[in-house]
Design an enzyme around this catalytic site. Sequence first.
Site, mmCIF file in Angstrom:
data_model
loop_
_atom_site.group_PDB
_atom_site.id
_atom_site.type_symbol
_atom_site.label_atom_id
_atom_site.label_comp_id
_atom_site.label_asym_id
_atom_site.label_seq_id
_atom_site.Cartn_x
_atom_site.Cartn_y
_atom_site.Cartn_z
ATOM 1 N N GLU A 267 1.019 -1.304 -0.075
ATOM 2 C CA GLU A 267 -0.195 0.078 0.093
ATOM 3 C C GLU A 267 0.967 1.111 0.215
ATOM 4 O OE1 GLU A 267 -3.184 -0.338 -0.673
ATOM 5 O OE2 GLU A 267 -2.835 -2.579 -0.531
ATOM 6 N N TRP A 270 1.686 1.728 -3.281
ATOM 7 C CA TRP A 270 0.847 2.244 -4.285
ATOM 8 C C TRP A 270 0.826 3.817 -4.359
ATOM 9 C CZ3 TRP A 270 -2.244 0.976 -8.048
ATOM 10 C CH2 TRP A 270 -2.707 -0.378 -8.372
ATOM 11 N N TRP A 299 -21.735 11.961 -19.398
ATOM 12 C CA TRP A 299 -21.937 11.401 -17.890
ATOM 13 C C TRP A 299 -23.185 11.906 -17.392
ATOM 14 C CZ3 TRP A 299 -18.417 8.266 -15.957
ATOM 15 C CH2 TRP A 299 -16.940 8.268 -16.166
ATOM 16 N N ASN A 334 -10.833 2.329 3.145
ATOM 17 C CA ASN A 334 -10.330 2.012 1.731
ATOM 18 C C ASN A 334 -11.413 1.305 0.982
ATOM 19 O OD1 ASN A 334 -8.572 2.012 -0.604
ATOM 20 N ND2 ASN A 334 -8.538 -0.141 -0.332
ATOM 21 N N TRP A 352 -16.233 11.077 -12.543
ATOM 22 C CA TRP A 352 -15.377 10.690 -11.478
ATOM 23 C C TRP A 352 -14.900 12.090 -10.805
ATOM 24 C CZ3 TRP A 352 -10.454 12.592 -12.386
ATOM 25 C CH2 TRP A 352 -9.999 12.911 -13.784
ATOM 26 N N TRP A 375 -9.963 7.575 -7.442
ATOM 27 C CA TRP A 375 -10.999 7.732 -8.480
ATOM 28 C C TRP A 375 -10.846 7.326 -9.894
ATOM 29 C CZ3 TRP A 375 -15.955 8.636 -7.310
ATOM 30 C CH2 TRP A 375 -16.226 9.046 -5.881
HETATM 31 C C1 LIG Z 1 -11.688 6.746 -4.699
HETATM 32 C C2 LIG Z 1 -10.464 6.799 -3.457
HETATM 33 C C3 LIG Z 1 -10.011 7.936 -3.170
HETATM 34 C C4 LIG Z 1 -8.964 7.750 -2.490
HETATM 35 N N1 LIG Z 1 -8.428 9.042 -1.829
HETATM 36 C C5 LIG Z 1 -7.390 9.190 -0.984
HETATM 37 C C6 LIG Z 1 -6.643 10.452 -0.540
HETATM 38 O O1 LIG Z 1 -7.206 11.628 -0.787
HETATM 39 N N2 LIG Z 1 -5.841 10.193 0.298
HETATM 40 C C7 LIG Z 1 -4.952 9.086 0.652
HETATM 41 O O2 LIG Z 1 -3.924 9.107 1.294
HETATM 42 N N3 LIG Z 1 -5.696 7.909 0.113
HETATM 43 C C8 LIG Z 1 -6.709 7.884 -0.566
HETATM 44 N N4 LIG Z 1 -7.036 6.746 -1.022
HETATM 45 C C9 LIG Z 1 -6.176 5.453 -0.797
HETATM 46 C C10 LIG Z 1 -6.799 4.576 0.535
HETATM 47 O O3 LIG Z 1 -8.110 4.633 0.382
HETATM 48 C C11 LIG Z 1 -6.268 5.457 1.969
HETATM 49 O O4 LIG Z 1 -5.049 5.947 1.620
HETATM 50 C C12 LIG Z 1 -6.437 4.567 3.052
HETATM 51 O O5 LIG Z 1 -7.722 4.172 3.112
HETATM 52 C C13 LIG Z 1 -6.105 5.519 4.154
HETATM 53 O O6 LIG Z 1 -6.108 4.700 5.367
HETATM 54 P P1 LIG Z 1 -5.068 4.003 6.213
HETATM 55 O O7 LIG Z 1 -4.103 4.921 6.628
HETATM 56 O O8 LIG Z 1 -5.563 3.266 7.272
HETATM 57 O O9 LIG Z 1 -4.534 3.060 4.985
HETATM 58 P P2 LIG Z 1 -3.490 1.587 5.223
HETATM 59 O O10 LIG Z 1 -4.472 0.589 4.639
HETATM 60 O O11 LIG Z 1 -3.206 1.373 6.517
HETATM 61 O O12 LIG Z 1 -2.314 1.979 4.250
HETATM 62 C C14 LIG Z 1 -1.221 2.637 4.644
HETATM 63 C C15 LIG Z 1 -0.869 3.847 3.967
HETATM 64 O O13 LIG Z 1 -0.549 3.342 2.286
HETATM 65 C C16 LIG Z 1 -1.242 4.709 1.671
HETATM 66 N N5 LIG Z 1 -2.239 3.543 0.818
HETATM 67 C C17 LIG Z 1 -3.148 2.774 1.056
HETATM 68 N N6 LIG Z 1 -3.887 2.441 0.291
HETATM 69 C C18 LIG Z 1 -3.478 3.021 -0.901
HETATM 70 C C19 LIG Z 1 -4.280 3.548 -2.398
HETATM 71 N N7 LIG Z 1 -5.072 2.499 -2.876
HETATM 72 N N8 LIG Z 1 -3.733 4.274 -3.038
HETATM 73 C C20 LIG Z 1 -2.450 5.093 -2.585
HETATM 74 N N9 LIG Z 1 -2.023 4.975 -1.285
HETATM 75 C C21 LIG Z 1 -2.621 3.939 -0.537
HETATM 76 C C22 LIG Z 1 -2.002 5.405 2.400
HETATM 77 O O14 LIG Z 1 -0.894 6.474 2.528
HETATM 78 C C23 LIG Z 1 -2.309 4.678 3.928
HETATM 79 O O15 LIG Z 1 -2.113 5.606 4.983
HETATM 80 C C24 LIG Z 1 -8.117 6.575 -1.991
HETATM 81 C C25 LIG Z 1 -8.709 5.231 -2.445
HETATM 82 C C26 LIG Z 1 -9.766 5.629 -3.232
HETATM 83 C C27 LIG Z 1 -10.452 4.373 -3.952
#
Ligand SMILES: Cc1cc2nc3c(=O)[nH]c(=O)nc-3n(C[C@H](O)[C@H](O)[C@H](O)COP(=O)(O)OP(=O)(O)OC[C@H]3O[C@@H](n4cnc5c(N)ncnc54)[C@H](O)[C@@H]3O)c2cc1C
Length: 463
Positions: A267, A270, A299, A334, A352, A375
């Site tokens: 993650e 990512w 859209w 997420n 989107w 998105w």
């Molecule tokens: C539609 C959509 C919008 C999103 N918008 C954002 C946003 O504005 N800001 C944001 O930080 N994340 C975003 N995410 C990615 C992800 O949902 C969040 O980072 C995550 O839910 C944050 O919770 P956590 O810190 O507990 O994540 P954890 O699951 O603990 O992951 C650890 C870290 O990894 C990174 N990460 C995790 N998943 C992703 C991912 N899919 N893409 C990129 N980085 C990721 C984040 O920095 C996160 O804090 C988005 C995902 C989707 C599907």
Amino acid sequence: MTQVVWLRSDLRVQDNPALFHALQTGEDVIACTGIAQQTWQRHRRGDNQATLINNRCHHLAAELAALRVPLRRLAAPTFEAQIDEVLGLCGQFQAKALHFNVQYEWDEAQRDQALAQRAPLRVHSYHDQCAIRPGTLKTGQGSFYSVFTPFKRRWLALQSEQMIQPLGTPPASKAMACTPSEWALNAQAEQQWPSDTASVHQRLNAWISLAHRYDQTRDLPSVDGTSQLSPYLAIGALSAQQILHALAMEHPGLYQDSGGIGTFVSEICWRDFYRNLIVEVPRVSRDQPFKLETRGMRWNTSEQDFDRWATGQTGIPIVDAAMRQLLATGWMHNRCRMIVAMFLTKNLFIHWRRGEDFFMRHLVDADLASNNGGWQWSASTGTDAAPYFRVMNPVTQSERFDPEGTYIRRWVPELNALGAKRIHAPFAQGPVHGLDYPAPMVDLKVSRQQAIDNFKAHLQEQK
Ligand SMILES: Cc1cc2nc3c(=O)[nH]c(=O)nc-3n(C[C@H](O)[C@H](O)[C@H](O)COP(=O)(O)OP(=O)(O)OC[C@H]3O[C@@H](n4cnc5c(N)ncnc54)[C@H](O)[C@@H]3O)c2cc1C
């Protein structure tokens, strides 16, 4: 002699290259930071993150004062005016050099370029946001990675070779006078997202002891099965390097791990991947799709449909629970981000960008690269995105990831009385008397097929 440090998405003392190198000169150091209000609003940023930044600055001022570095609050309302203000500050203190860490978003990069052209002093920029600097990893053909899996393979290989060693606390400045913090603490927000360095690191350490279970807990929105570090990463209260380093101390084989730790590392990768993308393909941070052939899609522009989604009144419980979680807390799980994004862009067939904007305005962890990536993934317009014909069914997702309806009950209390079988789709067997909850605003099967047909027809027109 003075050095000026401009803090932006790097609101921390440790592992901050700009601050570290400025202090290493041994000269007096002044730091400055501030939200440019008008630009902030133009970027569709909202109060939840602004409040977190405010609270973080409250603590940061004290943490910097311990190093005898005063933190000045910038007041300029736009990026353009901020350049004048920062250069003015440099002039006032006859600064020898200005230091900052690079921001990768288009407007931010343009601002820094304009500043560098006008600055009558030396400007030093550094990279602090990613584990591997954006623009570094290239395919065998020398182009950027548009697919995550090979990017991750290279990323992991490089990470395994180099031991991440975050920069520690920098040496103190000489004798600058520090006035009390100019940022008043918002106590309510601080309870939810404590933002002093000790609390942030406490959260990180608590998470590290749970991370081995991440692969089993990460998809369940009813449990705290993810790190919830995203708000801190988004504002730079914590760096990706600090997370990986702390993880490596406990789990030395983290880059080879195929369980919870490895999934968590993915993650973080990512996050790097999407940052890499906004550097390599700047149009994605300028409202354009990665897949250009998806431009001009017709859209659904219904404001009423959008409002029902945005207020959590769609009649699809998991979607409504998630949207209400966002509105109430500024954060969303997420799995639910994917579900609501697919529902908006596929079942409602709304652009989107509307969803992206709404998230930016409300998320405490709003981050252009990850949000845009998420998105565009959901809308099938992005790089390595879900194919347009693979549309998640929110009810099936709900049954799978919230089987008892615990998450739904927390955020949609009007469904409390329903059992685990009915809560995911209360009206599936027909009307329910006395239930104060809307019927689904769309038929999931019909709207799914309509979206697939729309995509297919549009892509054919583009050929
Ligand atoms: C539609 C959509 C919008 C999103 N918008 C954002 C946003 O504005 N800001 C944001 O930080 N994340 C975003 N995410 C990615 C992800 O949902 C969040 O980072 C995550 O839910 C944050 O919770 P956590 O810190 O507990 O994540 P954890 O699951 O603990 O992951 C650890 C870290 O990894 C990174 N990460 C995790 N998943 C992703 C991912 N899919 N893409 C990129 N980085 C990721 C984040 O920095 C996160 O804090 C988005 C995902 C989707 C599907």
